[in-house]
Design a protein around this motif. Structure first.
Motif, short mmCIF file in Angstrom:
data_model
loop_
_atom_site.label_atom_id
_atom_site.label_comp_id
_atom_site.label_asym_id
_atom_site.label_seq_id
_atom_site.Cartn_x
_atom_site.Cartn_y
_atom_site.Cartn_z
N ASP A 1 18.98 46.61 28.15
CA ASP A 1 20.41 46.88 28.19
C ASP A 1 20.73 48.30 28.60
OD1 ASP A 1 21.00 44.28 27.34
OD2 ASP A 1 20.75 44.84 25.24
N SER A 2 19.75 49.13 28.76
CA SER A 2 20.01 50.50 29.18
C SER A 2 20.41 50.52 30.64
CB SER A 2 18.77 51.37 28.96
OG SER A 2 17.69 50.87 29.72
N GLY A 3 21.23 51.51 31.00
CA GLY A 3 21.70 51.63 32.37
C GLY A 3 23.09 52.21 32.42
N SER A 4 23.72 52.13 33.59
CA SER A 4 25.05 52.68 33.81
C SER A 4 26.06 51.53 33.81
CB SER A 4 25.11 53.44 35.14
OG SER A 4 26.40 53.95 35.38
N TYR A 5 27.01 51.59 32.88
CA TYR A 5 28.03 50.55 32.74
C TYR A 5 29.32 51.01 33.41
CZ TYR A 5 25.14 48.06 29.32
OH TYR A 5 24.13 47.36 28.71
N ARG A 6 29.89 50.13 34.22
CA ARG A 6 31.16 50.42 34.89
C ARG A 6 32.11 49.26 34.67
NH1 ARG A 6 30.94 51.06 40.70
NH2 ARG A 6 29.28 49.51 40.60
N CYS A 7 33.38 49.59 34.56
CA CYS A 7 34.43 48.58 34.42
C CYS A 7 35.17 48.46 35.74
CB CYS A 7 35.38 48.97 33.29
SG CYS A 7 36.80 47.87 33.12
N ALA A 8 35.35 47.23 36.23
CA ALA A 8 36.08 46.96 37.47
C ALA A 8 37.29 46.09 37.14
CB ALA A 8 35.19 46.26 38.50
N VAL A 9 38.46 46.49 37.62
CA VAL A 9 39.70 45.77 37.35
C VAL A 9 40.35 45.41 38.68
CG1 VAL A 9 41.95 45.80 36.21
CG2 VAL A 9 40.02 47.02 35.19
N SER A 10 40.66 44.11 38.85
CA SER A 10 41.37 43.62 40.05
C SER A 10 42.75 43.14 39.63
CB SER A 10 40.58 42.47 40.70
OG SER A 10 39.31 42.91 41.13
N PHE A 11 43.77 43.53 40.39
CA PHE A 11 45.16 43.23 40.08
C PHE A 11 45.65 42.09 40.97
CE2 PHE A 11 44.38 47.44 38.66
CZ PHE A 11 45.22 47.66 37.58
N TYR A 12 46.28 41.09 40.34
CA TYR A 12 46.86 39.95 41.05
C TYR A 12 48.34 39.84 40.69
CZ TYR A 12 42.07 38.53 42.05
OH TYR A 12 40.77 38.50 42.47
N ALA A 13 49.11 39.25 41.61
CA ALA A 13 50.54 39.04 41.34
C ALA A 13 50.70 38.09 40.16
CB ALA A 13 51.22 38.49 42.58
N PRO A 14 51.79 38.20 39.41
CA PRO A 14 52.00 37.30 38.27
C PRO A 14 51.94 35.83 38.69
CG PRO A 14 53.58 39.09 38.23
CD PRO A 14 52.86 39.19 39.53
N ASP A 15 51.34 35.02 37.80
CA ASP A 15 51.26 33.56 37.98
C ASP A 15 50.47 33.17 39.23
OD1 ASP A 15 52.91 33.30 35.72
OD2 ASP A 15 54.71 33.46 36.96
N THR A 16 49.52 34.00 39.63
CA THR A 16 48.68 33.67 40.78
C THR A 16 47.55 32.75 40.35
OG1 THR A 16 49.18 35.76 41.87
CG2 THR A 16 47.22 34.58 42.61
N SER A 17 47.35 31.65 41.08
CA SER A 17 46.22 30.75 40.84
C SER A 17 45.01 31.28 41.60
CB SER A 17 46.56 29.33 41.29
OG SER A 17 47.66 28.82 40.56
N LEU A 18 43.99 31.70 40.83
CA LEU A 18 42.83 32.32 41.46
C LEU A 18 41.95 31.27 42.12
CD1 LEU A 18 41.61 35.12 39.02
CD2 LEU A 18 43.13 35.27 40.98
N SER A 19 41.46 31.61 43.30
CA SER A 19 40.47 30.82 44.02
C SER A 19 39.52 31.80 44.69
CB SER A 19 41.15 29.91 45.04
OG SER A 19 41.75 30.67 46.07
#
Length: 609
Positions: free
Chosen positions: A375-393
């Motif tokens: 579990d050692s290593g470099s942890y990064r958080c990635a956030v992607s923004f979508y328009a409200p009520d978007t159905s992801l595909s």
């Protein structure tokens, strides 16, 4: 018959003569046009003689002038217009535009009520004989301007964050005694000289038509346009743009057009009005959003301790309910949470070892219950923004994505040393059908509880391929460079005592015979079971909670050659097969010779008779 031929000849001459007669053509009337808007009347001359560039003169017979002829404009005489048209011709409000030498258009930039009447297009003769028609006419009816357009809500100039929803409204109506249709278009003014950009429209047949540049967004449901019937006679047109982008900034307008169908069945736009709605400013998320991990920097933990990391999305606009896709990455994806709150892990080993939760708006916590050296290593958080009520595909593109800085997680590990020695116990020669027994002696030096995980692998015995030396006088042969072959696994005895067998041909078993000795047995061995055998030993430690973890320390043993000799019954089978085959061959030859001699003798006896 003589008179009949003369009659036919005269008719034929008249036909060809008419075929080359001058003909002046105008649209079929009456044409209804709206006061205050442009009108264009095309005039074409064909079948003429003389120069290719013909002259044209336009006359108007006003309804209120008792049919009196009035000169409008001429292509050859600047003084041709009558007084009511002189100033309009000088100001180019009334003009003739030439499309070719024999095709022109009378253009009235701003039609007036008094312009109603019959328009005649006359072409002065350039023919050697006067034949055909030299003018044509069309009736133009001027109807009042009843096109109205307004908006109930304009853009206030308040910036919208990227991804917000934009709503534009426009009201339009027409009150005409003639059957006319209405179309409404929303667009954006060009920032350069390229002109305005159309976004979406409801056409004259009430069909929704997106512009080419916005076709994909319309198909994805990001842009819509609907017509609503409201009280007061004006229809309300509502355009919604879900998930505005940085390129959507600019000045927007609404355009209403009035259409009529002419007698020739063609649609003509007879009136049009444009209304500015306002200017849109878009705040890009890259300028206001910051993704931060908590804690930051370097984090050092004991093996077995819990790991708690928080992903904070700072600057998130509160008035928009974005769909956020949150991912924790350690080289590859460790875990993710979709905008719907569904959590998935990158691999099956990680599942059940931790959790990913949304603790509040813009705060997501990753927890590993018991960390291990892997579990050692470099942890990064990635956030992607979508328009409200978007159905992801898989094909849905985010509005914006951002990665945080990395958090380095180090683990305090104890010293571990591992050695492994493989051996083949002494015994009789191994033959096909025998049981191959191999021993792997593993030594682990460390503190605390420890277990070994042992895997047996096999490689083929390299064949002695040789090549001659470059010098012709030398008889010394030198072996080729060895070819590296990846060993294939045979069986594994895990740290928890569970055996995994990978061989599909022979029966294989693995067990632990002492604290440090591990045994591999291949029962009823076949030729494909011979080769170079080795064992890999991997040390597993135990954390304070009693869970076992892979220390990552491993050792590879020496190789042991296993060769299978042929059995005695196999060696006796060879001469037996050879002898039987030889006897059968000799017997067939003798029988063939006897049969041949007997047939010859029988043939001679029959010949004598």
């Amino acid at each position: 018959f003589r008179y009949l031929w003369i009659y036919l000849f005269v008719c034929l001459c008249m036909f060809f003569q008419c075929a080359v007669c001058r003909d002046v053509t105008l649209p079929i009337g009456p044409l209804y046009r709206v006061a205050g808007f442009p009108v264009s009347l095309p005039c074409v001359v064909t079948g003429y003689e003389g120069p290719r560039t013909q002259e044209f003169e336009w006359f108007l017979y006003r309804d209120d002038a008792g049919g009196r002829q009035m000169g409008v404009i001429s292509t050859r005489d600047p003084g041709f217009p009558y007084a009511p048209f002189q100033s309009r011709v000088r100001n180019s409000e009334v003009r003739v535009e030439r499309d070719s030498g024999d095709r022109v258009r009378l253009v009235i930039h701003r039609l007036r009520i008094e312009d109603q009447g019959k328009y005649e297009c006359y072409t002065p003769s350039t023919d050697s004989t006067y034949q055909g028609n030299y003018s044509g006419s069309v009736i133009v009816k001027v109807i009042p301007d009843t096109l109205q357009i307004s908006y109930s809500r304009s853009l206030t100039g308040q910036p919208l964050p990227e991804g917000a929803e934009l709503t534009l409204t426009c009201s339009a109506s027409i009150q005409s005694e003639q059957l006319t249709h209405l179309s409404v278009m929303f667009g954006k003014h060009g920032e350069t000289s390229d002109g305005d950009t159309e976004i979406i429209s409801i056409d004259k047949m009430l069909g929704v038509v997106p512009a080419r540049l916005y076709q994909k967004r319309y198909e994805d449901g990001e842009i819509t346009l609907e017509k609503r019937n409201v009280e007061g006679g004006q229809d309300l047109y509502v355009m919604k743009m879900r998930g505005v982008q940085a390129d959507d900034r600019g000045s927007y307008f609404c355009e209403a057009s009035q259409w009529i169908r002419d007698p020739d069945r063609s649609w003509q736009k007879i009136a049009q009005r444009k209304l500015d709605i306002g200017n849109l400013t878009v705040n890009q998320l890259s300028d206001i959003i910051k993704v931060m991990p908590v804690p930051q920097g370097i984090l050092t933990l004991q093996i077995g301790a819990p790991l708690l990391l928080t992903c904070e999305v700072q600057g998130l606009p509160t008035q928009i309910n974005y769909g956020l896709l949150v991912q924790w990455l350690v080289i590859v994806e460790l875990a993710r949470m979709t905008p719907a709150g569904v959590v998935s892990w990158g691999d099956e080993l990680s599942q059940g070892r931790g959790s990913l939760e949304k603790v509040s708006d813009g705060r997501y916590t990753l927890k590993l219950f018991s960390v291990q050296p892997a579990d050692s290593g470099s942890y990064r958080c990635a956030v992607s923004f979508y328009a409200p009520d978007t159905s992801l595909s898989p094909s849905t593109a985010p509005i914006y994505s951002q990665h945080s800085e990395g958090v380095t997680v180090n683990l305090r590990t104890k010293d571990v040393r591992v050695t492994a020695v493989a051996q083949l116990p002494r015994g009789p020669l191994l033959k096909r059908g025998s049981t191959i027994t191999l021993i792997c002696n593993v030594t682990i030096i460390t503190t605390g509880p420890v277990q070994a995980q042992v895997q047996w692998v096999r490689s083929p015995i390299p064949e002695p391929i040789t090549k001659k030396d470059q010098s012709p006088a030398s008889d010394v042969s030198s072996p080729d460079e060895p070819i590296e072959v990846t060993p294939e696994p045979v069986a594994t005895l895990r740290h928890d005592g569970v055996a995994e067998v990978f061989s599909n041909s022979s029966e294989v078993s693995v067990d632990r015979i002492t604290m440090s000795s591990y045994r591999l047995r291949v029962h009823v061995a076949q030729t494909e079971d011979q080769g170079l055998y080795a064992c890999y030993a991997n040390a597993w430690g135990q954390d304070p909670h009693g869970a076992w973890y892979n220390t990552g320390v491993k050792a590879e043993s020496n190789t042991v050659t296993v060769y299978l000799y042929a059995r005695a019954e196999d060696l006796l089978l060879i001469p037996l097969v050879v002898g039987v085959s030889s006897a059968l061959f000799v017997g067939i030859v003798i029988i063939s010779a006897v049969t041949c001699c007997f047939m010859r003798h029988l043939a001679k006896q029959r010949a004598r008779k």
